[in-house]
Design a protein around this motif. Sequence first.
Motif, PDB file in Angstrom:
ATOM      1  N   ALA A  89       0.832  -1.207   0.000  1.00 29.58           N
ATOM      2  CA  ALA A  89       0.000   0.000   0.000  1.00 29.58           C
ATOM      3  C   ALA A  89       0.869   1.261   0.000  1.00 29.58           C
ATOM      4  CB  ALA A  89      -0.933  -0.004   1.207  1.00 29.58           C
ATOM      5  N   THR A  90       1.979   1.217   0.703  1.00 27.10           N
ATOM      6  CA  THR A  90       2.880   2.367   0.732  1.00 27.10           C
ATOM      7  C   THR A  90       3.527   2.589  -0.628  1.00 27.10           C
ATOM      8  OG1 THR A  90       3.283   1.980   3.070  1.00 27.10           O
ATOM      9  CG2 THR A  90       4.831   3.406   1.937  1.00 27.10           C
ATOM     10  N   THR A  91       3.914   1.518  -1.315  1.00 30.34           N
ATOM     11  CA  THR A  91       4.494   1.693  -2.649  1.00 30.34           C
ATOM     12  C   THR A  91       3.466   2.279  -3.610  1.00 30.34           C
ATOM     13  OG1 THR A  91       3.983  -0.571  -3.305  1.00 30.34           O
ATOM     14  CG2 THR A  91       6.159  -0.165  -2.392  1.00 30.34           C
ATOM     15  N   MET A  92       2.220   1.853  -3.493  1.00 32.31           N
ATOM     16  CA  MET A  92       1.171   2.420  -4.346  1.00 32.31           C
ATOM     17  C   MET A  92       0.914   3.886  -3.978  1.00 32.31           C
ATOM     18  SD  MET A  92       0.490   0.112  -6.445  1.00 32.31           S
ATOM     19  CE  MET A  92       1.972  -0.842  -6.286  1.00 32.31           C
ATOM     20  N   GLY A  93       0.971   4.195  -2.691  1.00 33.01           N
ATOM     21  CA  GLY A  93       0.809   5.586  -2.264  1.00 33.01           C
ATOM     22  C   GLY A  93       1.935   6.480  -2.768  1.00 33.01           C
ATOM     23  N   ILE A  94       3.144   5.952  -2.762  1.00 37.41           N
ATOM     24  CA  ILE A  94       4.278   6.721  -3.287  1.00 37.41           C
ATOM     25  C   ILE A  94       4.112   6.948  -4.780  1.00 37.41           C
ATOM     26  CG2 ILE A  94       6.759   6.629  -3.758  1.00 37.41           C
ATOM     27  CD1 ILE A  94       7.092   5.292  -1.019  1.00 37.41           C
ATOM     28  N   ALA A  95       3.669   5.934  -5.503  1.00 36.48           N
ATOM     29  CA  ALA A  95       3.440   6.099  -6.944  1.00 36.48           C
ATOM     30  C   ALA A  95       2.364   7.152  -7.201  1.00 36.48           C
ATOM     31  CB  ALA A  95       3.039   4.765  -7.568  1.00 36.48           C
ATOM     32  N   LEU A  96       1.322   7.150  -6.396  1.00 32.27           N
ATOM     33  CA  LEU A  96       0.270   8.153  -6.535  1.00 32.27           C
ATOM     34  C   LEU A  96       0.800   9.547  -6.221  1.00 32.27           C
ATOM     35  CD1 LEU A  96      -2.760   8.560  -7.093  1.00 32.27           C
ATOM     36  CD2 LEU A  96      -3.121   8.319  -4.630  1.00 32.27           C
ATOM     37  N   PHE A  97       1.626   9.658  -5.206  1.00 30.25           N
ATOM     38  CA  PHE A  97       2.184  10.959  -4.846  1.00 30.25           C
ATOM     39  C   PHE A  97       3.154  11.448  -5.923  1.00 30.25           C
ATOM     40  CE2 PHE A  97       4.604  14.079  -2.400  1.00 30.25           C
ATOM     41  CZ  PHE A  97       3.567  14.784  -1.812  1.00 30.25           C
ATOM     42  N   VAL A  98       3.920  10.553  -6.517  1.00 29.51           N
ATOM     43  CA  VAL A  98       4.807  10.940  -7.625  1.00 29.51           C
ATOM     44  C   VAL A  98       3.978  11.464  -8.784  1.00 29.51           C
ATOM     45  CG1 VAL A  98       6.347  10.010  -9.394  1.00 29.51           C
ATOM     46  CG2 VAL A  98       6.750   9.487  -7.002  1.00 29.51           C
ATOM     47  N   TRP A  99       2.871  10.808  -9.083  1.00 28.34           N
ATOM     48  CA  TRP A  99       1.985  11.301 -10.137  1.00 28.34           C
ATOM     49  C   TRP A  99       1.472  12.693  -9.781  1.00 28.34           C
ATOM     50  CZ3 TRP A  99      -3.239  12.454  -9.555  1.00 28.34           C
ATOM     51  CH2 TRP A  99      -3.885  12.840 -10.728  1.00 28.34           C
ATOM     52  N   TRP A 100       1.080  12.893  -8.521  1.00 31.46           N
ATOM     53  CA  TRP A 100       0.558  14.186  -8.081  1.00 31.46           C
ATOM     54  C   TRP A 100       1.620  15.283  -8.219  1.00 31.46           C
ATOM     55  CZ3 TRP A 100      -3.699  16.642  -7.598  1.00 31.46           C
ATOM     56  CH2 TRP A 100      -3.773  17.807  -6.844  1.00 31.46           C
ATOM     57  N   VAL A 101       2.846  14.986  -7.881  1.00 34.40           N
ATOM     58  CA  VAL A 101       3.925  15.970  -8.031  1.00 34.40           C
ATOM     59  C   VAL A 101       4.172  16.250  -9.508  1.00 34.40           C
ATOM     60  CG1 VAL A 101       6.394  16.373  -7.654  1.00 34.40           C
ATOM     61  CG2 VAL A 101       5.004  15.436  -5.823  1.00 34.40           C
ATOM     62  N   THR A 102       4.065  15.231 -10.344  1.00 35.35           N
ATOM     63  CA  THR A 102       4.269  15.410 -11.779  1.00 35.35           C
ATOM     64  C   THR A 102       3.193  16.317 -12.382  1.00 35.35           C
ATOM     65  OG1 THR A 102       5.260  13.219 -11.877  1.00 35.35           O
ATOM     66  CG2 THR A 102       4.573  14.177 -13.955  1.00 35.35           C
ATOM     67  N   VAL A 103       1.985  16.231 -11.869  1.00 38.37           N
ATOM     68  CA  VAL A 103       0.897  17.079 -12.360  1.00 38.37           C
ATOM     69  C   VAL A 103       1.189  18.557 -12.060  1.00 38.37           C
ATOM     70  CG1 VAL A 103      -1.552  17.614 -12.025  1.00 38.37           C
ATOM     71  CG2 VAL A 103      -0.821  15.255 -12.235  1.00 38.37           C
ATOM     72  N   GLN A 104       1.879  18.826 -10.978  1.00 41.62           N
ATOM     73  CA  GLN A 104       2.234  20.204 -10.613  1.00 41.62           C
ATOM     74  C   GLN A 104       3.450  20.621 -11.439  1.00 41.62           C
ATOM     75  OE1 GLN A 104      -0.112  21.283  -8.536  1.00 41.62           O
ATOM     76  NE2 GLN A 104      -0.818  19.185  -8.292  1.00 41.62           N
ATOM     77  N   ASP A 105       3.234  20.860 -12.724  1.00 40.53           N
ATOM     78  CA  ASP A 105       4.346  21.050 -13.660  1.00 40.53           C
ATOM     79  C   ASP A 105       5.162  22.318 -13.406  1.00 40.53           C
ATOM     80  OD1 ASP A 105       2.293  22.677 -14.430  1.00 40.53           O
ATOM     81  OD2 ASP A 105       2.471  22.239 -16.570  1.00 40.53           O
ATOM     82  N   TYR A 106       4.643  23.288 -12.691  1.00 36.53           N
ATOM     83  CA  TYR A 106       5.415  24.494 -12.388  1.00 36.53           C
ATOM     84  C   TYR A 106       6.604  24.195 -11.477  1.00 36.53           C
ATOM     85  CZ  TYR A 106       2.565  24.331  -8.166  1.00 36.53           C
ATOM     86  OH  TYR A 106       1.945  23.922  -7.019  1.00 36.53           O
ATOM     87  N   LEU A 107       6.559  23.086 -10.769  1.00 37.27           N
ATOM     88  CA  LEU A 107       7.672  22.735  -9.884  1.00 37.27           C
ATOM     89  C   LEU A 107       8.930  22.353 -10.663  1.00 37.27           C
ATOM     90  CD1 LEU A 107       5.971  20.674  -7.059  1.00 37.27           C
ATOM     91  CD2 LEU A 107       6.985  22.931  -6.897  1.00 37.27           C
ATOM     92  N   PHE A 108       8.763  21.870 -11.890  1.00 40.68           N
ATOM     93  CA  PHE A 108       9.930  21.452 -12.672  1.00 40.68           C
ATOM     94  C   PHE A 108      10.798  22.640 -13.076  1.00 40.68           C
ATOM     95  CE2 PHE A 108       6.982  17.881 -13.462  1.00 40.68           C
ATOM     96  CZ  PHE A 108       7.739  16.903 -12.844  1.00 40.68           C
ATOM     97  N   ASP A 109      10.195  23.811 -13.226  1.00 42.66           N
ATOM     98  CA  ASP A 109      10.991  25.009 -13.495  1.00 42.66           C
ATOM     99  C   ASP A 109      11.708  25.472 -12.234  1.00 42.66           C
ATOM    100  OD1 ASP A 109      10.194  25.045 -16.139  1.00 42.66           O
ATOM    101  OD2 ASP A 109       8.433  26.287 -15.712  1.00 42.66           O
ATOM    102  N   ALA A 110      11.005  25.400 -11.114  1.00 40.98           N
ATOM    103  CA  ALA A 110      11.574  25.896  -9.855  1.00 40.98           C
ATOM    104  C   ALA A 110      12.597  24.926  -9.265  1.00 40.98           C
ATOM    105  CB  ALA A 110      10.453  26.148  -8.851  1.00 40.98           C
TER     106      ALA A 110
END
Length: 155
Positions: A89-110
């Motif tokens: 469950a934790t590995t799936m949660g981490i994968a979901l959180f990685v997806w969530w961070v990827t959606v916040q595309d403005y972070l890749f510039d910063a």
Amino acid sequence: MQELTPGFAVRYAWRGLAASLVAVAWGTLGYGLFLSRPDQQAWDDLEAGGRFAANLVVYLPYLALTLPVAVVVVLGLLPASRLLSPLLATTMGIALFVWWVTVQDYLFDAQPQLSACLAGCVVADVGAVGALTAAWVRAGRQVSNASPRDAGQVA
């Protein structure tokens, strides 16, 4: 107390590897968010609402989830723990959180190194799922290798 049979030792080694890879995945994500070199100009270009949103939807949840992830990793490293589902469950949660961070595309510039850290996090997460699969298969073999005579003694 669990007796140390060869099957248990192998299953414990796979589970320990999976727990370690979960910790590596979460730590890599944290490094990308907090410790990688930021592009200060890109952070300054974000309006105050963008910085507040980043803190509220990415950084605060990461900090809030760090303690539960740490607890699951420690329990996964203990030899008495038998359940593999909290680690999965934790590995799936981490994968979901990685997806969530990827959606916040403005972070890749910063945070320019964030994309490499996310890739490392995904690799560690996939490795953890592989180790959990090996531990699960090993646990199934240990149960199926019981003799019919042992099953009669239990009943």
